[in-house]
Design an enzyme around this catalytic site. Structure first.
Site, PDB file in Angstrom:
ATOM      1  N   ASP A 122       0.749  -1.095  -0.057  1.00 55.59           N
ATOM      2  CA  ASP A 122       0.185   0.045   0.003  1.00 55.59           C
ATOM      3  C   ASP A 122       0.919   1.290   0.020  1.00 55.59           C
ATOM      4  OD1 ASP A 122       1.031  -0.528   2.530  1.00 55.59           O
ATOM      5  OD2 ASP A 122      -0.768   0.261   3.680  1.00 55.59           O
ATOM      6  N   GLU A 123       2.170   1.153  -0.561  1.00 54.85           N
ATOM      7  CA  GLU A 123       3.020   2.255  -0.604  1.00 54.85           C
ATOM      8  C   GLU A 123       2.956   3.073  -2.194  1.00 54.85           C
ATOM      9  OE1 GLU A 123       6.724   1.299   0.606  1.00 54.85           O
ATOM     10  OE2 GLU A 123       6.345   0.769   2.766  1.00 54.85           O
TER      11      GLU A 123
END
Length: 409
Positions: A326-327
């Site tokens: 989720d970066e």
């Protein structure tokens, strides 16, 4: 112009054309086109292996970092099944064998297969595996000469058949070469030369005034059309492989490798022109909890929505990329400073404020924790900028709330 059946025959137009001159001219034209096809085939087959090697190097990097040969084999297995690939091997530091996937195909024992192997795949195509700018291994892709050998075999048989038909046709010609046959052959030779030298696959030979030569022109142009179609198909396949190597398959955003290329280019331009730009790191709030509570399909839906909303909240010149999990990272193109960071942060927050619909009908609101670095204020090289943005994001992450449920649609 009169139709092919109304054209005069060779016997009627040329009573004494020279047999050997005509045969040699046609043979040269056919051989030139054949060699052009073989050369183009070898070039694009090699480029295809290079793109596969590059894709494999990105795929096995996590496996090498975590010393997981099984994961490396799973990563290279679909690539090893690609047409034209005989096998893929992964090597760790100091050329230590790490993982391999060899396709079980029969060896090309014919002389044509040996020639294709020697000419087009004399050695494996290698691509380094990097992590954080450091080489941690190497991927080697072995080419499969069976497909190339098949093209060569078909080309040779077609060439021999063409020469045989040409010999039969030219045997009917008279001894002296006249303009009616010399001009069309010269035109075909010029087209073949343009194809070989300039890759002008769209060129075609003009109409001829003799029935047999005009039929040969049709076959010649048909062969050029096949080569042109094959050329476009290989170009599209190479473009697709290049896109796979530089973009995230889930969100469609650029991946880390493409972001690093864009960052290097923007940094070089900023140094040269004395401008500033900004780098933002973004991390989803409570993404792991969404995966645990709603499943991975819901997590994928959230990532896709984040990628779509990031693109909407940025300018056309800015770049949003997915780094993994989720970066995300956002590159604000020059000129961009603290004000641009504030505007981009507000735009992203506004886009993320709306609930995200999950596959099961639930809705969640997911925020993004941001960290920013401005060149040259926060660093004068990529490593310093990345470190500053990542550190600022981690600091802001402390105490951030998790996702918020919005109920079912």
């Amino acid at each position: 112009m009169a139709g092919p059946t109304q054209l005069p025959s060779v016997r009627q137009v040329l009573s004494r054309v020279h047999f050997r001159v005509t045969l040699v001219a046609v043979a040269i034209a056919g051989l030139t086109v054949m060699l052009t096809g073989f050369a183009a085939l070898g070039i694009y087959a090699r480029q295809n292996l290079e793109l596969i090697a590059q894709t494999a190097s990105y795929s096995v990097a996590p496996a090498l970092v975590f010393e997981d040969p099984d994961a490396a084999r799973l990563a290279i297995e679909p690539l090893a099944e690609s047409p034209g690939v005989a096998g893929i091997a992964v090597f760790g530091p100091s050329a230590r064998p790490f993982a391999a996937r060899i396709k079980s195909t029969p060896a090309a024992g014919s002389s044509i297969g040996w020639v294709a192997k020697s000419l087009f795949f004399p050695r494996p195509v290698a691509a380094p595996v990097t992590q954080g700018g450091r080489v941690i291994g190497e991927v080697r892709v072995e080419g499969d000469a069976a497909i190339v050998a098949g093209y060569i075999r078909a080309g040779l048989l077609g060439g021999l058949a063409c020469l045989l038909l040409t010999a039969i046709a030219t045997s009917l010609l008279a001894r002296r070469l006249q303009e009616e046959i010399a001009v069309p052959l010269q035109a075909m030779a010029a087209v073949a030369h343009a194809v070989r030298v300039g890759r002008a696959f769209d060129r075609r030979a003009p109409r001829a005034s003799i029935r047999e030569i005009d039929t040969l022109r049709d076959d010649f142009n048909a062969l050029l059309a096949e080569l042109e179609e094959w050329h476009h198909r290989m170009r599209d396949e190479n473009a697709a492989l290049s896109h796979q190597a530089t973009h995230d398959p889930l969100t469609g955003l650029p991946n880390r490798a493409l972001l690093e290329q864009e960052l290097s280019a923007v940094l070089e331009r900023a140094r040269r022109e004395g401008t500033s730009f900004a780098l933002l790191y973004a991390d989803g709030d409570g993404f792991k909890a969404i995966n645990d509570e709603y499943g991975h399909a819901a997590g994928d839906a959230v990532l896709v929505a984040i990628g779509r909303r990031l693109r909407k909240g940025l300018r056309a010149s800015d770049v949003a990329a997915r780094l993994g999990g989720d970066e995300f990272a956002i590159l604000l193109a020059a000129p961009s400073g603290a004000e641009a960071v504030a505007r981009a942060s507000e735009g992203i927050a506004l886009q993320m404020a709306a609930p995200i619909a999950l596959p099961g009908g639930e809705q969640v609101v997911v925020g993004l924790t941001l960290g920013a670095a401005v060149y040259p204020r926060d660093g004068e090289d990529l490593a310093a900028l990345v470190h500053h943005a990542d550190l600022e994001m981690l600091t802001a992450k402390q105490g951030r709330p998790q996702h918020r449920k919005e109920g079912r649609k």
